[in-house]
Write a protein that holds these residues in place. Structure first.
Motif, PDB file in Angstrom:
ATOM      1  N   ASN A 121       1.146  -0.926  -0.515  1.00 50.54           N
ATOM      2  CA  ASN A 121       0.019   0.405  -0.088  1.00 50.54           C
ATOM      3  C   ASN A 121       0.793   1.319  -0.239  1.00 50.54           C
ATOM      4  OD1 ASN A 121      -2.417  -1.302  -0.357  1.00 50.54           O
ATOM      5  ND2 ASN A 121      -2.490  -1.603   1.956  1.00 50.54           N
ATOM      6  N   ALA A 122       1.767   1.239   0.471  1.00 54.12           N
ATOM      7  CA  ALA A 122       3.003   2.322   0.595  1.00 54.12           C
ATOM      8  C   ALA A 122       3.435   2.116  -0.562  1.00 54.12           C
ATOM      9  CB  ALA A 122       3.859   2.128   1.679  1.00 54.12           C
ATOM     10  N   ALA A 123       3.727   1.462  -1.619  1.00 54.63           N
ATOM     11  CA  ALA A 123       4.611   1.186  -2.962  1.00 54.63           C
ATOM     12  C   ALA A 123       3.846   1.901  -3.127  1.00 54.63           C
ATOM     13  CB  ALA A 123       5.181   0.240  -3.148  1.00 54.63           C
ATOM     14  N   TYR A 124       3.009   1.622  -4.280  1.00 49.70           N
ATOM     15  CA  TYR A 124       1.316   2.477  -4.523  1.00 49.70           C
ATOM     16  C   TYR A 124       1.668   4.220  -5.105  1.00 49.70           C
ATOM     17  CZ  TYR A 124      -1.462  -1.652  -3.967  1.00 49.70           C
ATOM     18  OH  TYR A 124      -2.084  -3.033  -4.430  1.00 49.70           O
ATOM     19  N   LYS A 125       2.139   4.533  -5.683  1.00 48.47           N
ATOM     20  CA  LYS A 125       2.193   5.849  -6.422  1.00 48.47           C
ATOM     21  C   LYS A 125       0.888   6.725  -6.773  1.00 48.47           C
ATOM     22  CE  LYS A 125       6.270   5.673  -4.226  1.00 48.47           C
ATOM     23  NZ  LYS A 125       6.489   5.942  -2.909  1.00 48.47           N
ATOM     24  N   ASN A 126       0.430   5.334  -7.953  1.00 44.84           N
ATOM     25  CA  ASN A 126      -0.883   6.225  -8.601  1.00 44.84           C
ATOM     26  C   ASN A 126      -1.356   4.799  -9.603  1.00 44.84           C
ATOM     27  OD1 ASN A 126       0.902   4.549 -11.183  1.00 44.84           O
ATOM     28  ND2 ASN A 126       2.312   6.177 -11.037  1.00 44.84           N
ATOM     29  N   ASN A 143      -9.355 -11.458   0.333  1.00 44.65           N
ATOM     30  CA  ASN A 143      -9.770 -10.316   0.322  1.00 44.65           C
ATOM     31  C   ASN A 143     -10.824  -9.250   1.200  1.00 44.65           C
ATOM     32  OD1 ASN A 143      -9.887  -9.154  -2.956  1.00 44.65           O
ATOM     33  ND2 ASN A 143     -11.359 -11.100  -2.705  1.00 44.65           N
ATOM     34  N   GLN A 144      -9.895 -10.416   2.310  1.00 47.38           N
ATOM     35  CA  GLN A 144     -10.115 -10.183   3.990  1.00 47.38           C
ATOM     36  C   GLN A 144      -8.723 -10.051   4.309  1.00 47.38           C
ATOM     37  OE1 GLN A 144     -12.014 -13.482   5.383  1.00 47.38           O
ATOM     38  NE2 GLN A 144     -14.086 -13.482   5.124  1.00 47.38           N
ATOM     39  N   ILE A 145      -7.951  -9.951   3.741  1.00 42.77           N
ATOM     40  CA  ILE A 145      -6.565  -9.863   4.785  1.00 42.77           C
ATOM     41  C   ILE A 145      -6.602  -7.689   4.470  1.00 42.77           C
ATOM     42  CG2 ILE A 145      -3.944 -10.375   3.625  1.00 42.77           C
ATOM     43  CD1 ILE A 145      -3.938 -12.268   2.430  1.00 42.77           C
ATOM     44  N   GLY A 146      -6.340  -7.308   3.847  1.00 46.19           N
ATOM     45  CA  GLY A 146      -6.439  -5.829   3.988  1.00 46.19           C
ATOM     46  C   GLY A 146      -7.213  -5.575   5.713  1.00 46.19           C
ATOM     47  N   GLU A 147      -8.338  -5.914   5.130  1.00 44.26           N
ATOM     48  CA  GLU A 147      -9.144  -5.034   6.744  1.00 44.26           C
ATOM     49  C   GLU A 147      -7.972  -5.813   7.660  1.00 44.26           C
ATOM     50  OE1 GLU A 147     -13.250  -6.074   7.867  1.00 44.26           O
ATOM     51  OE2 GLU A 147     -13.228  -5.756   6.336  1.00 44.26           O
ATOM     52  N   LEU A 148      -8.094  -6.949   7.540  1.00 41.80           N
ATOM     53  CA  LEU A 148      -7.292  -7.964   8.774  1.00 41.80           C
ATOM     54  C   LEU A 148      -6.351  -7.591   9.474  1.00 41.80           C
ATOM     55  CD1 LEU A 148      -8.046 -11.741   7.795  1.00 41.80           C
ATOM     56  CD2 LEU A 148      -9.388 -10.505   9.660  1.00 41.80           C
ATOM     57  N   CYS A 149      -5.641  -6.418   8.117  1.00 40.98           N
ATOM     58  CA  CYS A 149      -4.240  -6.048   8.546  1.00 40.98           C
ATOM     59  C   CYS A 149      -3.980  -4.920   9.041  1.00 40.98           C
ATOM     60  CB  CYS A 149      -3.403  -6.602   7.661  1.00 40.98           C
ATOM     61  SG  CYS A 149      -2.940  -7.976   6.759  1.00 40.98           S
ATOM     62  N   SER A 197      -5.703  -2.283   7.134  1.00 46.10           N
ATOM     63  CA  SER A 197      -5.345  -1.188   5.697  1.00 46.10           C
ATOM     64  C   SER A 197      -6.702  -1.393   5.343  1.00 46.10           C
ATOM     65  CB  SER A 197      -3.976  -2.281   5.272  1.00 46.10           C
ATOM     66  OG  SER A 197      -3.539  -1.069   4.326  1.00 46.10           O
ATOM     67  N   LYS A 198      -6.431  -0.128   4.396  1.00 41.81           N
ATOM     68  CA  LYS A 198      -7.215  -0.537   3.092  1.00 41.81           C
ATOM     69  C   LYS A 198      -7.440  -0.861   1.704  1.00 41.81           C
ATOM     70  CE  LYS A 198     -11.088   2.326   4.645  1.00 41.81           C
ATOM     71  NZ  LYS A 198     -11.882   4.462   4.536  1.00 41.81           N
ATOM     72  N   CYS A 199      -7.529  -1.547   1.191  1.00 45.10           N
ATOM     73  CA  CYS A 199      -7.233  -2.378  -0.132  1.00 45.10           C
ATOM     74  C   CYS A 199      -7.738  -2.091  -1.049  1.00 45.10           C
ATOM     75  CB  CYS A 199      -7.265  -3.631  -0.159  1.00 45.10           C
ATOM     76  SG  CYS A 199      -6.430  -4.371  -1.666  1.00 45.10           S
TER      77      CYS A 199
END
Length: 114
Positions: free
Chosen positions: A58-63, A90-96, A98-100
């Motif tokens: 998520n931090a690596a997304y620039k665009n 698709n649940q992993i982001g929420e469980l961590c 962090s929004k996906c």
């Protein structure tokens, strides 16, 4: 013959420029998310390494190009893993915590990811 060569050169430049905006690679995506595969297959609890990978990607997304590259990579890799459960993926982001920015299913059109 010269017009054909010019057309081919211009087409290659357009293809290259459309991918030049992405800074995230499929290799990086795979490295970040490999620790999440056991949860995607077997369930249980999400490992701290998986959550670290989710936060890193998520931090690596620039665009949007980065998100589309990641989407295609996740989709292609998941299709090769037997017993993968897309609901769990698709649940992993929420469980961590962090929004996906997108959901990945076999039917997802990654080209439409913003």
């Amino acid at each position: 013959m010269g017009k054909v060569a010019l057309f081919v050169l211009m087409a290659c430049m357009m293809i290259a420029s459309s991918h030049a905006k992405a800074t995230l690679t499929c290799e990086q995506t795979t490295i970040y998310l490999t620790p999440c595969i056991p949860y995607g297959m077997l369930g249980g609890s999400v490992s701290p390494l998986c959550c670290q990978g989710i936060h890193s990607i998520n931090a690596a997304y620039k665009n949007g190009d980065d998100r589309r590259v990641a989407c295609h990579c996740i989709q292609d890799t998941a299709a090769k893993i037997p017993l993968i459960d897309y609901t769990r993926i698709n649940q992993i982001g929420e469980l961590c915590g962090s929004k996906c920015p997108f959901k990945v299913y076999p039917s997802t059109d990654c080209n439409k990811v913003k």
